[in-house]
Enzyme design. Structure first.
Site, mmCIF file in Angstrom:
data_model
loop_
_atom_site.group_PDB
_atom_site.id
_atom_site.type_symbol
_atom_site.label_atom_id
_atom_site.label_comp_id
_atom_site.label_asym_id
_atom_site.label_seq_id
_atom_site.Cartn_x
_atom_site.Cartn_y
_atom_site.Cartn_z
ATOM 1 N N LYS A 44 0.924 11.641 -24.024
ATOM 2 C CA LYS A 44 0.496 12.100 -25.354
ATOM 3 C C LYS A 44 0.690 13.608 -25.482
ATOM 4 O O LYS A 44 0.475 14.187 -26.540
ATOM 5 C CB LYS A 44 -0.995 11.781 -25.561
ATOM 6 N N LYS A 46 -1.205 15.683 -24.008
ATOM 7 C CA LYS A 46 -2.573 16.208 -24.170
ATOM 8 C C LYS A 46 -3.122 16.589 -22.783
ATOM 9 O O LYS A 46 -3.242 15.743 -21.899
ATOM 10 C CB LYS A 46 -3.444 15.121 -24.816
HETATM 11 N N1 C2G Z 1 -13.326 12.447 -33.320
HETATM 12 C C1 C2G Z 1 -14.141 12.603 -34.434
HETATM 13 N N2 C2G Z 1 -14.598 13.826 -34.757
HETATM 14 C C2 C2G Z 1 -14.286 14.908 -33.997
HETATM 15 C C3 C2G Z 1 -13.478 14.758 -32.852
HETATM 16 C C4 C2G Z 1 -13.001 13.505 -32.528
HETATM 17 O O1 C2G Z 1 -14.435 11.627 -35.144
HETATM 18 N N3 C2G Z 1 -14.771 16.118 -34.354
HETATM 19 C C5 C2G Z 1 -12.824 11.106 -33.033
HETATM 20 C C6 C2G Z 1 -11.308 11.039 -33.096
HETATM 21 O O2 C2G Z 1 -10.871 10.911 -34.451
HETATM 22 C C7 C2G Z 1 -11.029 9.784 -32.271
HETATM 23 C C8 C2G Z 1 -12.153 9.822 -31.221
HETATM 24 O O3 C2G Z 1 -13.164 10.731 -31.716
HETATM 25 O O4 C2G Z 1 -11.187 8.618 -33.083
HETATM 26 C C9 C2G Z 1 -11.664 10.308 -29.872
HETATM 27 O O5 C2G Z 1 -11.058 11.575 -30.086
HETATM 28 P P1 C2G Z 1 -9.990 12.090 -28.989
HETATM 29 O O6 C2G Z 1 -10.578 11.956 -27.647
HETATM 30 O O7 C2G Z 1 -9.442 13.391 -29.455
HETATM 31 O O8 C2G Z 1 -8.862 10.945 -29.146
HETATM 32 P P2 C2G Z 1 -7.286 11.171 -29.196
HETATM 33 O O9 C2G Z 1 -6.888 12.062 -28.095
HETATM 34 O O10 C2G Z 1 -6.966 11.503 -30.591
HETATM 35 O O11 C2G Z 1 -6.733 9.719 -28.762
HETATM 36 O O12 C2G Z 1 -4.241 5.756 -29.233
HETATM 37 C C10 C2G Z 1 -5.162 6.626 -29.857
HETATM 38 C C11 C2G Z 1 -5.366 7.873 -29.062
HETATM 39 O O13 C2G Z 1 -5.654 7.565 -27.708
HETATM 40 C C12 C2G Z 1 -6.492 8.706 -29.662
#
Ligand code: C2G
Length: 129
Positions: A44, A46
């Site tokens: 990703k 990340k």
């Molecule tokens: N999230 C949120 N509000 C935030 C930060 C995160 O609602 N202030 C939500 C994101 O939208 C996501 C979840 O928390 O639904 C997890 O966020 P991340 O760990 O950043 O997920 P991400 O890296 O975007 O991975 O296949 C999908 C991916 O694996 C999503």
């Protein structure tokens, strides 16, 4: 009983993550969370601070969560939806539209993100701490 699934990295677990998981639980069903493995986060593009084992254990111990599975690829979602009999796929609106391809298998919901909190912001503020 409905089955709801989401996926994410959940690095440096924070209130934004908790709010999302609580919203899923409020839909009234079994909540499954696919936590991104360290290898998948590399795909990703990340960088993560906390290793998968710890991130998965933290999410597993959140009372809103019923099951944790590893998220190791983009492609696994369709198989997971079928395998777990998922009724709702939900994720933050930062992903709006990205997973509409699942809509022939289950309901797809994009949920409001929690404002003013993100792992990226936390890392930045820690640098100046
Ligand atoms: N999230 C949120 N509000 C935030 C930060 C995160 O609602 N202030 C939500 C994101 O939208 C996501 C979840 O928390 O639904 C997890 O966020 P991340 O760990 O950043 O997920 P991400 O890296 O975007 O991975 O296949 C999908 C991916 O694996 C999503």
């Amino acid at each position: 009983m409905k089955t709801i699934i989401t996926y994410g990295t959940f690095d440096m677990f924070h209130i934004g993550h908790l709010n999302l998981l609580e919203t899923l639980a409020s839909m009234g069903g079994r909540v499954i969370v696919g936590v991104s493995t360290d290898e998948f986060n590399e795909k990703k593009g990340k960088k993560v601070l906390i290793p998968y084992e710890q991130r998965a254990r933290i999410v597993k111990n959140i009372k809103f969560v019923d099951e944790v599975i590893p998220e190791f690829s983009w492609e696994q979602k369709r198989d997971d939806v079928v395998k777990y009999g998922v009724d709702i796929f939900a994720i933050g609106e930062d992903w709006k539209g990205e997973f509409d391809f699942l809509s022939n298998l289950c309901e797809v919901k994009y949920l409001p993100r929690t404002r003013d909190i993100s792992t990226t912001e936390l890392k930045k503020s820690l640098k100046n701490f």
